[in-house]
Design a protein around this motif. Structure first.
Motif, PDB file in Angstrom:
ATOM      1  N   SER A  22      -1.838  -2.917  -9.726  1.00  0.00           N
ATOM      2  CA  SER A  22      -2.324  -1.859  -8.845  1.00  0.00           C
ATOM      3  C   SER A  22      -3.771  -1.488  -9.149  1.00  0.00           C
ATOM      4  O   SER A  22      -4.332  -1.866 -10.179  1.00  0.00           O
ATOM      5  CB  SER A  22      -1.453  -0.607  -8.964  1.00  0.00           C
ATOM      6  OG  SER A  22      -1.831   0.164 -10.083  1.00  0.00           O
ATOM      7  N   GLU A  69      -1.953   4.435  -4.067  1.00  0.00           N
ATOM      8  CA  GLU A  69      -2.070   3.250  -4.912  1.00  0.00           C
ATOM      9  C   GLU A  69      -1.783   1.990  -4.096  1.00  0.00           C
ATOM     10  O   GLU A  69      -0.927   2.004  -3.231  1.00  0.00           O
ATOM     11  CB  GLU A  69      -1.052   3.379  -6.058  1.00  0.00           C
ATOM     12  CG  GLU A  69      -1.194   2.447  -7.185  1.00  0.00           C
ATOM     13  CD  GLU A  69      -0.294   2.842  -8.360  1.00  0.00           C
ATOM     14  OE1 GLU A  69      -0.552   2.361  -9.449  1.00  0.00           O
ATOM     15  OE2 GLU A  69       0.672   3.625  -8.170  1.00  0.00           O
ATOM     16  N   THR A  70      -2.506   0.925  -4.385  1.00  0.00           N
ATOM     17  CA  THR A  70      -2.295  -0.360  -3.721  1.00  0.00           C
ATOM     18  C   THR A  70      -1.981  -1.416  -4.766  1.00  0.00           C
ATOM     19  O   THR A  70      -2.704  -1.547  -5.758  1.00  0.00           O
ATOM     20  CB  THR A  70      -3.537  -0.773  -2.918  1.00  0.00           C
ATOM     21  OG1 THR A  70      -3.784   0.223  -1.918  1.00  0.00           O
ATOM     22  CG2 THR A  70      -3.329  -2.114  -2.234  1.00  0.00           C
ATOM     23  N   PHE A  71      -0.900  -2.156  -4.548  1.00  0.00           N
ATOM     24  CA  PHE A  71      -0.502  -3.250  -5.434  1.00  0.00           C
ATOM     25  C   PHE A  71      -0.824  -4.576  -4.742  1.00  0.00           C
ATOM     26  O   PHE A  71      -0.523  -4.743  -3.564  1.00  0.00           O
ATOM     27  CB  PHE A  71       1.003  -3.196  -5.726  1.00  0.00           C
ATOM     28  CG  PHE A  71       1.408  -2.058  -6.621  1.00  0.00           C
ATOM     29  CD1 PHE A  71       1.507  -2.242  -7.992  1.00  0.00           C
ATOM     30  CD2 PHE A  71       1.697  -0.809  -6.093  1.00  0.00           C
ATOM     31  CE1 PHE A  71       1.895  -1.207  -8.825  1.00  0.00           C
ATOM     32  CE2 PHE A  71       2.083   0.232  -6.916  1.00  0.00           C
ATOM     33  CZ  PHE A  71       2.177   0.036  -8.277  1.00  0.00           C
ATOM     34  N   THR A 117       8.106  -0.797 -11.163  1.00  0.00           N
ATOM     35  CA  THR A 117       6.819  -0.684 -11.846  1.00  0.00           C
ATOM     36  C   THR A 117       7.035  -0.654 -13.353  1.00  0.00           C
ATOM     37  O   THR A 117       8.162  -0.471 -13.826  1.00  0.00           O
ATOM     38  CB  THR A 117       6.069   0.595 -11.423  1.00  0.00           C
ATOM     39  OG1 THR A 117       6.855   1.727 -11.788  1.00  0.00           O
ATOM     40  CG2 THR A 117       5.796   0.597  -9.926  1.00  0.00           C
ATOM     41  N   GLU A 143       0.838  -1.197   0.000  1.00  0.00           N
ATOM     42  CA  GLU A 143       0.000   0.000   0.000  1.00  0.00           C
ATOM     43  C   GLU A 143       0.874   1.247   0.000  1.00  0.00           C
ATOM     44  O   GLU A 143       1.606   1.502   0.946  1.00  0.00           O
ATOM     45  CB  GLU A 143      -0.918   0.002   1.220  1.00  0.00           C
ATOM     46  CG  GLU A 143      -1.934  -1.117   1.183  1.00  0.00           C
ATOM     47  CD  GLU A 143      -2.867  -1.092   2.382  1.00  0.00           C
ATOM     48  OE1 GLU A 143      -2.995  -0.030   3.033  1.00  0.00           O
ATOM     49  OE2 GLU A 143      -3.459  -2.138   2.659  1.00  0.00           O
TER      50      GLU A 143
END
Length: 143
Positions: free
Chosen positions: A107, A57-59, A132, A53
């Motif tokens: 994400s 944005e959360t992956f 990323t 987190e």
């Protein structure tokens, strides 16, 4: 004493240990932004789910780790009792508790992230790097 309560207690302990995975910390090398995360399955398996987190944005995704070099050996055990010979064979397998792992995450904003890490299963710790799709690099620490 019945073994049912003992078994139930052991199962409860195993569930609690496996449910509470290690914590992750990531930091962007570009911006210094930090994030935290959780990893499931690290206690009892070599794969599981990972969540990182960041502020906006959360992956989430799957991680898999491979242990380095396992060794096998075969030993013959002999036992003697009052002139009788009892023989049995035992196969022993030992594995190291360290290795390499990867995580493939996506994400909430449609980006993806790939992580590579080195881990120790004894301490359930890891260090590595995540990147990323647009090139942002994060340092990863798990403990």
């Amino acid at each position: 004493m019945s073994s049912a309560p003992v078994r139930a207690g052991l199962l409860a302990c195993l569930f609690l240990v496996s449910a509470c995975g290690p914590d992750a910390l990531v930091m962007s090398r570009m911006t210094g932004v930090t994030g935290t995360g959780a990893i499931s399955g690290a206690t009892l398996r070599n794969s599981g789910e990972m969540t990182l987190e960041l502020p906006r944005e959360t992956f989430t995704g799957r991680w898999v780790a491979v242990r380095e070099g396992a060794t096998q050996s075969l030993e013959l055990l002999n036992s003697y009792a009052r002139g009788s010979i009892l023989r049995s064979t035992a196969e022993l397998l030992s594995e190291t508790e360290a290795g390499f792992g990867t995580a493939i995450l996506t994400s909430t904003k449609g980006r993806s992230m790939r992580c590579e890490f080195r881990y120790s299963g004894v301490n359930i710790t890891a260090i590595g790097v995540c990147q990323t799709t647009d090139g942002e690099v994060f340092d990863l620490q798990v403990s």
